[in-house]
Enzyme design. Structure first.
Site, short mmCIF file in Angstrom:
data_model
loop_
_atom_site.label_atom_id
_atom_site.label_comp_id
_atom_site.label_asym_id
_atom_site.label_seq_id
_atom_site.Cartn_x
_atom_site.Cartn_y
_atom_site.Cartn_z
N THR A 151 0.81 -1.22 0.00
CA THR A 151 0.00 0.00 0.00
C THR A 151 0.85 1.27 0.00
OG1 THR A 151 -1.77 -1.15 1.15
CG2 THR A 151 -1.75 1.24 1.36
N SER A 163 1.47 -7.64 -0.86
CA SER A 163 2.34 -8.52 -0.07
C SER A 163 1.81 -9.93 0.09
CB SER A 163 2.66 -7.89 1.28
OG SER A 163 1.54 -7.92 2.13
N THR A 189 1.59 -4.47 4.30
CA THR A 189 1.45 -4.82 5.71
C THR A 189 0.80 -6.19 5.93
OG1 THR A 189 -0.67 -3.68 5.77
CG2 THR A 189 1.28 -2.43 6.46
N ASP A 190 0.13 -6.71 4.89
CA ASP A 190 -0.63 -7.95 5.10
C ASP A 190 0.25 -9.10 5.57
OD1 ASP A 190 -2.69 -6.43 4.13
OD2 ASP A 190 -3.07 -7.62 2.33
#
Ligand code: ASP
Length: 329
Positions: free
Chosen positions: A14, A57, A89-90
């Site tokens: 992101t 990710s 961030t996932d």
């Protein structure tokens, strides 16, 4: 005074995303653009920016992260003082833990991302990247292993977890809490965690052994578990209920699978240790460990899966795997 040398590697996520023609956001920015967009960053460090990937990710693989680890190890051999990995961030909790296992240097490696896209109001990427660079070049952050810096908090790779889909405060460190904070441009480390000393892990450059992750739900009849050995997996992590439990009907199957491959029991609660000596009913932790399963200790299922994958790739035997897992207990 010379500025510290910092490697910034961007993989997407992101923080790199901008509006796409068809609606929604897509990874477009590279590390150099991200660095250029942060006022004050050039004063923190002499930065080498590289952009090996531009992906969401969830599409990262452990093979990708092994290459990133090799790049960071090479950079440290060339005298860099720290490294920042920028990504979605996932899967940060996984990549950070994998880097923690594969980069054993004391110099800081910091993984960072953003919850809001680069063009969104209140985009958190620039502040997160600046905080990450401050931590990655700070002597107090040495020896803590790979860290995740988000929302001005500093988390240890072994504890950090994404616990919310939307908030900029999405990251938590169950059990330990964050190790520190960045405020007013100053890095404060409040707590230090010892890094377990492990035998060397070698990811190599080829495909890694596939390890399955299976979450237990109420009433599971074991048909997925029974299928695992036939699907070509080299190991299995079970996210059991509570302190590491499966339905009684699955207990025999756990033993059968564990006879042919390493089976590790983690907890789907994601916090607290897998028990060893409390419950004795069929499918309990005592029962499953007696049937040959190993305990993930305090590691979540996704982290135990990475450790088991790298251990299998490195040719570790069952005792070595058990020893490494218990080092995190
Ligand atoms: N939501 C994600 C992020 O924060 C997308 C990804 O993981 O790439 O970057």
């Amino acid at each position: 005074m010379p500025r510290p040398r910092l490697l910034v590697l961007s993989l997407g996520g992101t923080i790199t995303m901008t509006a796409s023609a068809g609606g929604g956001i897509m990874p477009t920015l590279g590390a150099a653009e991200l660095v250029a967009a942060v006022p004050g960053l050039v004063e923190v460090a002499e930065i080498e920016a590289r952009s090996p990937l531009k992906v969401g990710s969830a599409s990262l693989t452990l093979e990708n992260i092994a290459e990133v680890a090799a790049d960071i190890n090479a950079a440290f051999a060339q005298g860099f003082d720290g490294a920042v990995v920028v990504q979605g961030t996932d899967t940060i909790e996984e990549t950070a833990f994998a880097l923690d296992l594969l980069v054993r240097d004391a110099r800081p490696v910091v993984v960072v991302g953003a919850m809001r896209g680069a063009q969104q109001p209140g985009a958190d990427g620039p502040a997160n990247l600046l905080a990450a660079a401050l931590v990655a070049t700070n002597a107090d952050a040495r020896g803590l292993g790979t860290l995740v810096v988000m929302n001005d908090e500093i988390h240890a790779a072994r504890f950090v977890r994404k616990a919310h889909t939307a908030l900029t405060s999405a990251f938590v460190s169950d059990t330990a809490g964050p190790l520190g904070l960045v405020a007013e441009g100053r890095v404060r480390i409040f707590a230090r965690v010892a890094r377990p000393s492990l035998p060397a892990l070698a990811a190599g450059m080829g495909a890694l052994p596939p390890v399955a992750l299976l979450k237990i739900a109420m009433g599971d009849d074991g048909r997925l578990l029974r299928a695992v050995p036939g699907l070509g997996f080299a190991g299995l992590v079970i996210e059991g209920a509570g302190a590491g439990h499966v339905p009684a009907a699955m207990a025999d199957i756990v033993g059968e699978v564990a006879a042919g491959m390493p089976v590790v029991i983690a907890s789907r609660t994601l916090a607290g240790p897998v028990f060893e000596r409390t419950y004795a009913y069929p499918g309990s932790e005592i029962d499953l460990l007696a049937r040959g399963a190993l305990s993930a200790g305090l590691l979540t299922g996704v982290k135990a899966r990475l450790l088991l994958t790298l251990a299998l790739a490195s040719g570790w035997n069952r005792d070595a795997v058990a020893g490494a897992l218990s080092a995190y207990d």
